[in-house]
Design a protein around this motif. Sequence first.
Motif: not given
Length: 210
Positions: A29-42, A159-162, A201-202
């Motif tokens: 979770i800490c690693e994922l948090y550090s990858t946030l470039k914009t404050p959005v998560a699915g 395809s990018v959206a999955g 992605a959306i």
Amino acid sequence: MGIYDFEIEPGVKIKAKLIDNPTLVHQNICELYSTLKTPVAGLDVKLHSSFWPWIGNQAQMLILCVENHCLIIQLAHLDVFPQILKKILADEKICFVGKELGRKLATLPRVGNNNDYNNAVTCNTGVEVGNLAARVLKKPYISELGLAYLVNEAGVSPSVAGTVFSSSGASGGSPWIDYSARAFTEEEIKCVIREAYTCYAIGNKLLNML
């Protein structure tokens, strides 16, 4: 822990981690948090399949997707709901995008398996992907559309959206999966993360329009 790497289109890879250990939950979770470039998560929660209707709507997995990283947290195999998950879901700086979030989040166990209301999991910044698209694009009629349609409306590459992961088919349907299992095939993992990753992605595309 299981790690799955796969490509959804040339040059676009996703790393999915399957986690059933509390210590690894905190670390990842800490690693994922550090990858946030914009404050959005699915965000998505997988419940017991209706194949076992007598078991009820118990949360089996919680899926978080940010950028090209997805965490699949196997709640069914954790003794307690991790405090770090409660903390990140309560972080009002992050917009969590998903489908039917109210119903799904209500199935999450309280932190520490305690019935105290204060230990309930909250997510005040969870938004329905359809409602977000309707507001940002100023098209009220799209709020109830499925993900495949919202991908087109938001201008996200399918395809990018999955939504066209080979395992799920063009209609977006998924095979039956036992979400309480310990191990999964790569195709099953693609199905597991499809909704959370597509909502990310959306949501990311829409929020960058503001």
